[in-house]
Scaffold this motif. Structure first.
Motif, PDB file in Angstrom:
ATOM      1  N   UNK A 196     -20.372 -13.057  32.335  1.00 31.32           N
ATOM      2  CA  UNK A 196     -19.270 -13.529  31.119  1.00 31.32           C
ATOM      3  C   UNK A 196     -19.469 -15.116  30.918  1.00 31.32           C
ATOM      4  N   UNK A 197     -20.400 -15.820  31.082  1.00 33.10           N
ATOM      5  CA  UNK A 197     -20.628 -17.134  31.048  1.00 33.10           C
ATOM      6  C   UNK A 197     -21.840 -17.781  29.878  1.00 33.10           C
ATOM      7  N   UNK A 198     -21.613 -18.833  29.514  1.00 34.89           N
ATOM      8  CA  UNK A 198     -22.357 -19.381  28.393  1.00 34.89           C
ATOM      9  C   UNK A 198     -23.706 -19.877  29.270  1.00 34.89           C
ATOM     10  N   UNK A 199     -24.846 -19.666  28.672  1.00 34.80           N
ATOM     11  CA  UNK A 199     -26.157 -20.506  29.114  1.00 34.80           C
ATOM     12  C   UNK A 199     -27.037 -20.245  28.070  1.00 34.80           C
ATOM     13  N   UNK A 200     -28.059 -21.131  27.686  1.00 35.52           N
ATOM     14  CA  UNK A 200     -29.119 -20.871  26.991  1.00 35.52           C
ATOM     15  C   UNK A 200     -30.438 -21.133  27.737  1.00 35.52           C
ATOM     16  N   UNK A 201     -31.324 -19.839  27.626  1.00 31.62           N
ATOM     17  CA  UNK A 201     -32.366 -19.724  28.222  1.00 31.62           C
ATOM     18  C   UNK A 201     -33.884 -19.560  27.374  1.00 31.62           C
ATOM     19  N   UNK A 202     -34.688 -20.053  27.496  1.00 30.88           N
ATOM     20  CA  UNK A 202     -35.730 -20.262  26.848  1.00 30.88           C
ATOM     21  C   UNK A 202     -37.160 -19.749  27.442  1.00 30.88           C
ATOM     22  N   UNK A 237     -23.145 -23.309  36.222  1.00 28.60           N
ATOM     23  CA  UNK A 237     -22.339 -22.709  34.884  1.00 28.60           C
ATOM     24  C   UNK A 237     -21.032 -22.230  35.444  1.00 28.60           C
ATOM     25  N   UNK A 238     -20.965 -21.649  36.692  1.00 32.92           N
ATOM     26  CA  UNK A 238     -19.521 -21.264  37.283  1.00 32.92           C
ATOM     27  C   UNK A 238     -18.620 -22.567  37.737  1.00 32.92           C
ATOM     28  N   UNK A 239     -19.675 -23.592  37.937  1.00 31.86           N
ATOM     29  CA  UNK A 239     -18.672 -25.002  37.874  1.00 31.86           C
ATOM     30  C   UNK A 239     -18.369 -25.635  36.702  1.00 31.86           C
ATOM     31  N   UNK A 240     -18.542 -25.094  35.586  1.00 27.29           N
ATOM     32  CA  UNK A 240     -18.420 -25.471  34.456  1.00 27.29           C
ATOM     33  C   UNK A 240     -19.459 -26.318  33.711  1.00 27.29           C
ATOM     34  N   UNK A 241     -20.602 -26.505  34.358  1.00 26.42           N
ATOM     35  CA  UNK A 241     -21.735 -27.197  33.669  1.00 26.42           C
ATOM     36  C   UNK A 241     -22.369 -26.449  32.440  1.00 26.42           C
ATOM     37  N   UNK A 242     -23.003 -27.045  31.549  1.00 26.71           N
ATOM     38  CA  UNK A 242     -23.563 -26.580  30.394  1.00 26.71           C
ATOM     39  C   UNK A 242     -24.994 -26.448  30.475  1.00 26.71           C
ATOM     40  N   UNK A 243     -25.722 -25.370  30.868  1.00 24.35           N
ATOM     41  CA  UNK A 243     -26.839 -25.093  31.471  1.00 24.35           C
ATOM     42  C   UNK A 243     -28.151 -24.627  30.387  1.00 24.35           C
ATOM     43  N   UNK A 244     -28.984 -24.973  30.457  1.00 27.69           N
ATOM     44  CA  UNK A 244     -30.105 -24.567  29.817  1.00 27.69           C
ATOM     45  C   UNK A 244     -31.382 -24.371  30.817  1.00 27.69           C
ATOM     46  N   UNK A 245     -31.919 -23.292  30.670  1.00 28.25           N
ATOM     47  CA  UNK A 245     -32.957 -22.697  31.584  1.00 28.25           C
ATOM     48  C   UNK A 245     -34.015 -22.523  30.870  1.00 28.25           C
ATOM     49  N   UNK A 288     -39.838 -11.959  31.838  1.00 30.28           N
ATOM     50  CA  UNK A 288     -38.942 -11.107  32.593  1.00 30.28           C
ATOM     51  C   UNK A 288     -38.305 -12.129  33.644  1.00 30.28           C
ATOM     52  N   UNK A 289     -38.498 -12.936  34.108  1.00 30.24           N
ATOM     53  CA  UNK A 289     -37.648 -13.906  34.776  1.00 30.24           C
ATOM     54  C   UNK A 289     -36.465 -14.479  33.762  1.00 30.24           C
ATOM     55  N   UNK A 290     -37.091 -15.058  32.719  1.00 28.47           N
ATOM     56  CA  UNK A 290     -35.820 -15.340  31.500  1.00 28.47           C
ATOM     57  C   UNK A 290     -34.900 -14.076  31.306  1.00 28.47           C
ATOM     58  N   UNK A 291     -35.283 -12.899  31.098  1.00 31.59           N
ATOM     59  CA  UNK A 291     -34.528 -11.762  30.986  1.00 31.59           C
ATOM     60  C   UNK A 291     -33.568 -11.649  31.921  1.00 31.59           C
ATOM     61  N   UNK A 292     -33.882 -11.684  33.253  1.00 33.90           N
ATOM     62  CA  UNK A 292     -33.049 -11.549  34.230  1.00 33.90           C
ATOM     63  C   UNK A 292     -31.941 -12.590  34.526  1.00 33.90           C
ATOM     64  N   UNK A 293     -32.427 -13.746  34.134  1.00 36.10           N
ATOM     65  CA  UNK A 293     -31.403 -14.728  34.437  1.00 36.10           C
ATOM     66  C   UNK A 293     -30.397 -14.668  33.181  1.00 36.10           C
ATOM     67  N   UNK A 294     -30.827 -14.128  32.009  1.00 34.07           N
ATOM     68  CA  UNK A 294     -29.940 -14.194  30.813  1.00 34.07           C
ATOM     69  C   UNK A 294     -28.799 -12.870  31.173  1.00 34.07           C
ATOM     70  N   UNK A 295     -29.561 -11.692  31.698  1.00 33.80           N
ATOM     71  CA  UNK A 295     -28.556 -10.638  32.104  1.00 33.80           C
ATOM     72  C   UNK A 295     -27.491 -11.325  33.226  1.00 33.80           C
TER      73      UNK A 295
END
Length: 220
Positions: free
Chosen positions: A93-99, A66-74, A80-87
């Motif tokens: 301050x970067x966009x990302x979609x986590x499921x 995401x820091x390199x500008x890619x649109x990321x879905x995780x 709890x892993x997903x919660x940490x990724x979202x945090x």
């Protein structure tokens, strides 16, 4: 959810609190972080693209992308892993979609991706070859599958199962590069294996087991 699925989810949920303490998980050392950033840039196409990080864990690699500008879905099975990724993404301050979901069958609907990235996941799966087919099916024409895998521990010694029922996993303890390449080859127009065990910066220490990246390109 099967008993094995329940055990796997509980294991990784519990592991989430200390997961980033491993040098190649948290990427807290700038040298390790830079080493992974360099590899990801080599493995992904130029320009912003859509990346699925299957089995994203705490999102360290997703954040670099995401820091390199890619649109990321995780996607990860462990909430709890997903919660940490979202945090991490919120803090940056970067966009990302986590499921929360099964990374072997990512719950992304009809979405397709330029890159599907999977690190250290296939050894945990009861049907890794079905997962390979699912990931290949999520690629756009010309997209690439990036599998960072290995065979953990001492050569010739089978590792202990990490969860009850884990002894039934076909690739428990990791998978040699030639075996994985043989499974991926029918799904791709090109397969390339890149050894990683000689790059101590990636792991925060020298390693003596087999580690590699397998890149596979979908048909154009």
């Amino acid at each position: 959810m099967t008993g094995l699925d329940t055990a796997v989810t509980a294991y990784w949920d519990s592991a989430s609190a200390s997961f980033d303490e491993e040098p190649d998980h948290g990427l807290l050392d700038p040298r390790t972080r830079d080493a992974w950033r360099e590899r990801l840039r080599r493995w992904t196409p130029g320009g912003a693209c859509d990346v699925l990080d299957a089995g994203c864990g705490t999102g360290s690699l997703a954040l670099l992308l995401a820091e390199d500008g890619h649109r990321v879905t995780g996607v990860d099975l462990a909430p709890r892993m997903v919660a940490r990724a979202k945090a991490k993404f919120v803090a940056a301050g970067l966009p990302g979609r986590f499921l929360v979901g099964d990374a072997a069958r990512p719950p992304v609907g009809e979405r397709r991706f330029d890159v599907v990235l999977v690190r250290h996941l296939v050894w945990t799966l009861p049907d890794p070859e079905a997962a390979l087919r699912a990931w290949a099916g999520l690629l756009r024409s010309g997209g690439r599958l990036v599998l960072v895998e290995g065979r953990w521990g001492e050569a010739g010694r089978e590792p202990e199962p990490y969860v009850p029922g884990g002894e039934a996993l076909p690739w428990g303890g990791g998978v040699p590069a030639d075996v994985l390449a043989g499974a991926v080859a029918p799904l791709a127009r090109e397969v390339r294996v890149e050894p990683l065990d000689g790059d101590a910066a990636l792991w925060g220490r020298p390693v003596d087991d087999e580690r590699y990246a397998l890149l596979a390109w979908a048909g154009a």
